[in-house]
Each structure stands twice: as structure tokens, then as C-alpha cells.
Design a protein around this motif. Sequence first.
Motif, mmCIF file in Angstrom:
data_model
loop_
_atom_site.group_PDB
_atom_site.id
_atom_site.type_symbol
_atom_site.label_atom_id
_atom_site.label_comp_id
_atom_site.label_asym_id
_atom_site.label_seq_id
_atom_site.Cartn_x
_atom_site.Cartn_y
_atom_site.Cartn_z
ATOM 1 N N GLY A 174 0.829 -1.207 0.000
ATOM 2 C CA GLY A 174 0.000 0.000 0.000
ATOM 3 C C GLY A 174 0.862 1.255 0.000
ATOM 4 O O GLY A 174 2.081 1.204 -0.198
ATOM 5 N N VAL A 175 0.214 2.380 0.228
ATOM 6 C CA VAL A 175 0.913 3.661 0.335
ATOM 7 C C VAL A 175 0.453 4.361 1.609
ATOM 8 O O VAL A 175 -0.614 4.065 2.152
ATOM 9 C CB VAL A 175 0.648 4.562 -0.888
ATOM 10 N N TRP A 176 1.271 5.295 2.067
ATOM 11 C CA TRP A 176 0.937 6.073 3.249
ATOM 12 C C TRP A 176 1.188 7.548 2.949
ATOM 13 O O TRP A 176 2.128 7.893 2.227
ATOM 14 C CB TRP A 176 1.806 5.639 4.438
ATOM 15 N N GLY A 177 0.317 8.414 3.492
ATOM 16 C CA GLY A 177 0.486 9.849 3.228
ATOM 17 C C GLY A 177 0.080 10.159 1.796
ATOM 18 O O GLY A 177 -1.037 9.845 1.381
ATOM 19 N N PRO A 178 0.980 10.762 1.002
ATOM 20 C CA PRO A 178 0.636 11.017 -0.401
ATOM 21 C C PRO A 178 0.458 9.696 -1.140
ATOM 22 O O PRO A 178 1.353 8.847 -1.113
ATOM 23 C CB PRO A 178 1.852 11.797 -0.932
ATOM 24 N N PRO A 179 -0.674 9.468 -1.793
ATOM 25 C CA PRO A 179 -0.958 8.161 -2.407
ATOM 26 C C PRO A 179 -0.231 7.981 -3.739
ATOM 27 O O PRO A 179 -0.847 7.824 -4.803
ATOM 28 C CB PRO A 179 -2.475 8.195 -2.589
ATOM 29 N N MET A 180 1.081 7.982 -3.689
ATOM 30 C CA MET A 180 1.876 7.917 -4.911
ATOM 31 C C MET A 180 3.200 7.217 -4.644
ATOM 32 O O MET A 180 3.648 7.132 -3.495
ATOM 33 C CB MET A 180 2.122 9.328 -5.459
ATOM 34 N N ARG A 181 3.782 6.711 -5.691
ATOM 35 C CA ARG A 181 5.127 6.135 -5.634
ATOM 36 C C ARG A 181 5.920 6.614 -6.848
ATOM 37 O O ARG A 181 5.411 6.608 -7.975
ATOM 38 C CB ARG A 181 5.082 4.610 -5.643
ATOM 39 N N VAL A 182 7.159 6.986 -6.597
ATOM 40 C CA VAL A 182 8.082 7.347 -7.670
ATOM 41 C C VAL A 182 9.434 6.746 -7.322
ATOM 42 O O VAL A 182 10.009 7.031 -6.265
ATOM 43 C CB VAL A 182 8.216 8.878 -7.831
#
Length: 376
Positions: free
Chosen positions: A354-362
Amino acid sequence: MNKIAVLIISLLLFLSSYYVGSKILTLLEKFLKFKWPVLFWMIFSLLTLSTCLTFLLFDKNVGAFVGKLGSYWFAFLLTALVVFGLTGVFYRIASKLMPLSDQNETLITLGALLFILLFIGYGFWQGQAIKTAHYQVNIDKRAKSDKKNLRAVLISDVHLGYINDEKKFEKIVTKINALHPDIVLISGDLFDGNYEALQEPQKIIKELNRLNANYGTYLCWGNHDAGETFKKMKALVAKTDITLLEDEIAIVEDTFLIAGRKDSRPIGSQDGKRQSIEKQLKAAREDLPVIILDHQPSTINEYGGNVDLIVSGHTHQGQVFPFNLVTNAYFTVDYGYYRKENVAPQVVVSSGVGVWGPPMRVGTQSEIVAIDIKLK
């Protein structure tokens, strides 16, 4: 969180929104002849308010729409604040070295905005994509059942809440089952710190019970599985077939031993402090493979040679570049497979599903981890 902290954070968010909004409004007025600044600021204020509600009400449900809107707006606001700030510094330095006009500054700001939109667009897409990582682990122990190979499927950092909702979790469970696991391991942060952010808890229970593994599913707590709504989180898990291990050890059908830990630094209460399991490990059967579920990889040095494999998460591998450089510098291992000088224990750290905080991955990936364990 006390009221003063809430007020300070809210003020910072609105100040950031004003700074970012001023940059964008200037571009709109210059290129599109935009003439409704009051409407613009009303929209910006409502978007920022949704972020405040989403991240500052830790034990309330603000609704799926507001929760998602607030999360995505937070990602935009944070990215824009950094990029506009850096381009502003660049412009001031460049203007001292060469003559620059207001038009140059406007073009730089426009370029920065286009970069922001591309960056977060890619980040949002990458944050929702789920890949599968594969590792091979050799353990020099023999299972009593004479089983030579064991497939463990690991997930961590699900962060169930507004963004990582029931529909996304259904996809995760389907992908796990497709890997035909012997055992499923959840190494913490099943929840995002606020149980009330779950819109349909019964669907989460259904999906957890849909996990299909020969030896079942085992869970330890992470730092976000804590706080004001922790008892509700624990009650939900109790309604499933999952085995929760809170500084406890379980022997699984004479095949291997699993220990699950409470988090070493939870954000709030977890019904008591983390307890040592050293005595339990010493008293346990040394002939069986030993697997440890421990959310944070900062604790890997707590374990000795009688432990064969530690699985962790927590780091998200930084989640968004360049924070992966920070996690890589801080943790002995922030991602992937690690073994010190070819001696036990071996370690696998997941970047999280999943993601935490800003829902993004780079620069990182959301992942499910398949660990093929070969026994003696």
C-alpha cells in the motif's frame, strides 16, 4: 493529537496552499485571463480543508470521497510546495548571475507546474500498480513433515483506509491466492492508524478470510496499527481466521516456527509495551526453521543465529524519490534480501503493498513478495 498541534498543522497547510495557489493564480490570470480569484481561493480552501480533515481526525470517518480527495490534494500540495520552492531559489540565484525578466520567471513557473502535474500523475498511477517480487531462501534445517520446499507470501504496509480501500484489498488477496502460498505473512501496518477510515469493515473481514494458504495466515502489528481505535482493529482481526502474534511464538504443524512481534515504536497504544521473546526462542525447538515477523527492520540485530528468516516492511523503500536515499542511509537494509556475512538470520524487507500519506510512488513499487524457502 492535542488541539494546539492540530491548529499549527492546519495553519501550515493553509499557508502552503496560499503559496502554491498564488503561483497558479498568476499563471491563470496571465495566460487564460482568469477573472474569478474569489472562486479560485474558495476551491483551494475547500481542497485544503479536505486534507486537514483526512489527516488530522485520527478517530473519525470523514467519508470515502473527502478522504480520497484530501489524500490526493495533500500529494499535489506537498509536491508543488517543494518544486515551486526549488524553482524560486533557482530563479533568485540565476537572476544574480544574468539579467532575467518577469516573463522568464513566469515561464519557469509554468514549466514547474507542468513538471508537477506529470510527476504526480505518474506517482498516482505507480502507487496503484502492484508487482510481485521473488526471493529464494535456503534454510539448513529439516522440517518434521519432511517438506522440502515452502512458499511464503509476504505483504506489509497495507494501510487500509481511505486510499487503500476494500476494492484494492480484494485485488491484493486475489493476487496472493494466485501465487498458491503455503503460508501468508503480514508484517505489520494492516491499518492506516484510523479504524474509522474503513468504509466497509465486513468486506475487509471477508477478504482476510479469503486468503488461501496451506498453513494459514499470520500477522504482527506495525507502528500504524495503534492509537485511539486500536481495540477496534484488534476486534476486526479476531473475527477472521488470521493468527495474530503479539510477542508470541507458534509451531506450525511440525514444519516451522513463527514468532510475531509488537511494533518497536507504535504511534499510540498497542495494549502494552513490546516484550522480549528471547526466552521463548531459547525454549523453542531448535530443529525447526524459525521465521520472525517484525515490522521495522531497525530491530534485526535483536535476533541471534537460532533465527533463520526475518520478514519486515515499514520503510516503503522511501515511497517517493529522493526519500529512498534517506531510508537506504538510515536502515541496515531498507529493501530486499539481506544476510550479514553468510550467517543467519536472513532478512527480507518489503517496500509494502500500500501507500501512506501522499498516495503515490516514484522510484519504488507496491509489491507482494513470494519467498520460496528451500529446506534441508
